[in-house]
Scaffold this motif. Sequence first.
Motif, PDB file in Angstrom:
ATOM      1  N   VAL A   1       0.941  -1.340   0.220  1.00  0.00           N
ATOM      2  CA  VAL A   1      -0.178   0.042   0.105  1.00  0.00           C
ATOM      3  C   VAL A   1       0.799   1.244  -0.096  1.00  0.00           C
ATOM      4  O   VAL A   1       0.521   2.158  -0.837  1.00  0.00           O
ATOM      5  CB  VAL A   1      -0.963  -0.121   1.249  1.00  0.00           C
ATOM      6  N   SER A   2       2.031   1.180   0.789  1.00  0.00           N
ATOM      7  CA  SER A   2       2.778   2.620   1.019  1.00  0.00           C
ATOM      8  C   SER A   2       3.578   2.790  -0.457  1.00  0.00           C
ATOM      9  O   SER A   2       3.910   3.904  -0.944  1.00  0.00           O
ATOM     10  CB  SER A   2       4.081   2.223   1.984  1.00  0.00           C
ATOM     11  N   THR A   3       3.831   1.626  -1.161  1.00  0.00           N
ATOM     12  CA  THR A   3       4.686   1.636  -2.668  1.00  0.00           C
ATOM     13  C   THR A   3       3.568   2.366  -3.546  1.00  0.00           C
ATOM     14  O   THR A   3       3.876   3.051  -4.263  1.00  0.00           O
ATOM     15  CB  THR A   3       5.295   0.371  -2.958  1.00  0.00           C
ATOM     16  N   VAL A   4       2.591   2.004  -3.751  1.00  0.00           N
ATOM     17  CA  VAL A   4       1.691   2.430  -4.725  1.00  0.00           C
ATOM     18  C   VAL A   4       0.894   3.718  -4.474  1.00  0.00           C
ATOM     19  O   VAL A   4       0.633   4.345  -5.224  1.00  0.00           O
ATOM     20  CB  VAL A   4       0.334   1.056  -4.842  1.00  0.00           C
ATOM     21  N   LEU A   5       0.413   3.869  -3.213  1.00  0.00           N
ATOM     22  CA  LEU A   5      -0.249   5.398  -3.025  1.00  0.00           C
ATOM     23  C   LEU A   5       0.819   6.110  -3.217  1.00  0.00           C
ATOM     24  O   LEU A   5       2.063   6.225  -2.695  1.00  0.00           O
ATOM     25  CB  LEU A   5      -1.077   5.259  -1.450  1.00  0.00           C
ATOM     26  N   PRO A   6       0.434   7.567  -3.400  1.00  0.00           N
ATOM     27  CA  PRO A   6       1.152   8.864  -3.582  1.00  0.00           C
ATOM     28  C   PRO A   6       1.244   9.474  -2.397  1.00  0.00           C
ATOM     29  O   PRO A   6       1.728  10.593  -2.427  1.00  0.00           O
ATOM     30  CB  PRO A   6       0.379   9.538  -4.560  1.00  0.00           C
ATOM     31  N   PHE A   7       0.920   9.081  -1.035  1.00  0.00           N
ATOM     32  CA  PHE A   7       0.987  10.120   0.123  1.00  0.00           C
ATOM     33  C   PHE A   7       1.978   9.774   0.807  1.00  0.00           C
ATOM     34  O   PHE A   7       1.956   9.612   1.955  1.00  0.00           O
ATOM     35  CB  PHE A   7      -0.426   9.722   0.951  1.00  0.00           C
ATOM     36  N   TRP A   8       3.004  10.398   0.179  1.00  0.00           N
ATOM     37  CA  TRP A   8       4.496  10.304   0.764  1.00  0.00           C
ATOM     38  C   TRP A   8       4.803  11.604   1.424  1.00  0.00           C
ATOM     39  O   TRP A   8       5.305  11.689   2.523  1.00  0.00           O
ATOM     40  CB  TRP A   8       5.444   9.831   0.019  1.00  0.00           C
ATOM     41  N   GLU A   9       4.356  12.708   0.507  1.00  0.00           N
ATOM     42  CA  GLU A   9       4.661  13.966   1.139  1.00  0.00           C
ATOM     43  C   GLU A   9       3.169  14.893   0.815  1.00  0.00           C
ATOM     44  O   GLU A   9       2.670  14.856  -0.191  1.00  0.00           O
ATOM     45  CB  GLU A   9       5.726  14.646   0.192  1.00  0.00           C
TER      46      GLU A   9
ATOM     47  N   PHE B   1       6.888  20.792   2.296  1.00  0.00           N
ATOM     48  CA  PHE B   1       6.047  19.632   2.544  1.00  0.00           C
ATOM     49  C   PHE B   1       5.845  19.150   3.844  1.00  0.00           C
ATOM     50  O   PHE B   1       6.821  19.233   4.646  1.00  0.00           O
ATOM     51  CB  PHE B   1       6.272  18.466   1.577  1.00  0.00           C
ATOM     52  N   GLU B   2       5.015  18.511   4.060  1.00  0.00           N
ATOM     53  CA  GLU B   2       4.960  17.544   5.490  1.00  0.00           C
ATOM     54  C   GLU B   2       4.866  16.072   5.375  1.00  0.00           C
ATOM     55  O   GLU B   2       5.020  15.660   4.244  1.00  0.00           O
ATOM     56  CB  GLU B   2       3.624  18.036   6.445  1.00  0.00           C
ATOM     57  N   LEU B   3       5.073  15.258   6.420  1.00  0.00           N
ATOM     58  CA  LEU B   3       5.159  14.001   6.279  1.00  0.00           C
ATOM     59  C   LEU B   3       3.648  13.383   6.009  1.00  0.00           C
ATOM     60  O   LEU B   3       2.641  13.795   6.632  1.00  0.00           O
ATOM     61  CB  LEU B   3       5.540  13.124   7.595  1.00  0.00           C
ATOM     62  N   GLY B   4       3.812  12.315   4.904  1.00  0.00           N
ATOM     63  CA  GLY B   4       2.455  11.699   4.355  1.00  0.00           C
ATOM     64  C   GLY B   4       2.164  10.408   5.196  1.00  0.00           C
ATOM     65  O   GLY B   4       2.964  10.060   6.191  1.00  0.00           O
ATOM     66  N   ASP B   5       0.818  10.001   4.942  1.00  0.00           N
ATOM     67  CA  ASP B   5       0.536   8.873   5.793  1.00  0.00           C
ATOM     68  C   ASP B   5       1.365   7.677   5.305  1.00  0.00           C
ATOM     69  O   ASP B   5       1.414   6.820   6.243  1.00  0.00           O
ATOM     70  CB  ASP B   5      -0.953   8.702   5.412  1.00  0.00           C
ATOM     71  N   CYS B   6       1.858   7.583   4.316  1.00  0.00           N
ATOM     72  CA  CYS B   6       2.451   6.334   3.519  1.00  0.00           C
ATOM     73  C   CYS B   6       3.761   6.249   4.556  1.00  0.00           C
ATOM     74  O   CYS B   6       4.340   5.050   4.522  1.00  0.00           O
ATOM     75  CB  CYS B   6       2.717   6.379   2.000  1.00  0.00           C
ATOM     76  N   LEU B   7       4.302   7.317   4.922  1.00  0.00           N
ATOM     77  CA  LEU B   7       5.562   7.186   5.498  1.00  0.00           C
ATOM     78  C   LEU B   7       5.482   6.427   6.710  1.00  0.00           C
ATOM     79  O   LEU B   7       6.329   5.659   7.435  1.00  0.00           O
ATOM     80  CB  LEU B   7       6.206   8.476   5.608  1.00  0.00           C
ATOM     81  N   TYR B   8       4.376   7.032   7.454  1.00  0.00           N
ATOM     82  CA  TYR B   8       4.106   6.168   8.753  1.00  0.00           C
ATOM     83  C   TYR B   8       3.671   4.866   8.752  1.00  0.00           C
ATOM     84  O   TYR B   8       4.116   3.820   9.609  1.00  0.00           O
ATOM     85  CB  TYR B   8       2.892   7.104   9.544  1.00  0.00           C
ATOM     86  N   LEU B   9       2.666   4.672   7.490  1.00  0.00           N
ATOM     87  CA  LEU B   9       2.542   2.968   7.281  1.00  0.00           C
ATOM     88  C   LEU B   9       3.857   2.385   7.039  1.00  0.00           C
ATOM     89  O   LEU B   9       3.776   1.089   7.360  1.00  0.00           O
ATOM     90  CB  LEU B   9       1.505   3.096   6.237  1.00  0.00           C
ATOM     91  N   GLY B  10       4.695   3.006   6.150  1.00  0.00           N
ATOM     92  CA  GLY B  10       5.786   2.189   5.828  1.00  0.00           C
ATOM     93  C   GLY B  10       6.852   1.820   6.902  1.00  0.00           C
ATOM     94  O   GLY B  10       7.364   0.552   7.159  1.00  0.00           O
ATOM     95  N   ILE B  11       6.573   2.740   8.191  1.00  0.00           N
ATOM     96  CA  ILE B  11       7.486   2.371   9.143  1.00  0.00           C
ATOM     97  C   ILE B  11       6.896   1.182   9.998  1.00  0.00           C
ATOM     98  O   ILE B  11       7.562   0.160  10.580  1.00  0.00           O
ATOM     99  CB  ILE B  11       7.817   3.660  10.169  1.00  0.00           C
TER     100      ILE B  11
END
Length: 263
Positions: free
Chosen positions: A23-31, A159-169
């Motif tokens: 999910v973290s790889t596909v979605l664009p919510f990194w920044e 930019f701020e931290l996106g949701d995918c970064l938290y999910l990736g951790i």
Amino acid sequence: MASAALELVGFFLGLLGLMGSLVSTVLPFWENTAHIGSNIVTASGNVKGLWMACVHQSTGTFQCDTYNSILALSSDLQASRALMVISLVLSTLGLAIAVLGMQCTVCLESSGELKKRVAGVGGCFFCVAGFMTLVPVSWTTNNVIQNFYSPSVPATLKFELGDCLYLGIVSAVLSMLGGGMLALSFCEGHEGEGHRGRRYRGGGYPYPVGGGSVPVVRNPATMQMGGIGVNSRGHTLVRSGSGSSGGVHVKPLAAGYDVTGYV
């Protein structure tokens, strides 16, 4: 020592880590766009990911555009792409290998030692995949924080931290934790086992693991008048009296004793 329940928990943790990394790889919510200052913007938010950048308009429309050129991307973004894809591949391989080696499956049942090693290899794949997920996520998090607090970067480009970064951790931690549980299969020993599947107790006389017949050693010294002998069927021959008038009494041997022929 890894039990079947521990291996099952590690397997599901690795599966959750794989799904989160996907999910973290596909979605664009990194920044996400940082709304700072008093400027009025027409767009409610801009988000960036590994494969595309999206704009969420104030009217409610959400438009995404993929990156046109791979060579035009920054080196950190290209490395993040590669590491996330390799992480997904390793997690998938670890998932398939762990299924073969887990104690709750019927695969490779005939070879117990090989089955435990296969489960441990699957756990190692999960650990490496989790580490590879953690590297690009941490790298991107560090870049976002440095740019946010940098005075040379305009406010519109912060930019701020996106949701995918938290999910990736979280996914990386789950993958490494599940892989560690599966890797404990390497530590499972074979206590009390001797050569050729025999176990030893006390005086050191081996007996088969699965039960079976006890080998009988015939001693010629006992096959004489007035002595005790052992026939080929495993019975005790007790001679009483002397000469031809002496009778022979046949007594069965008690199962589980190692008869050496010496009384």
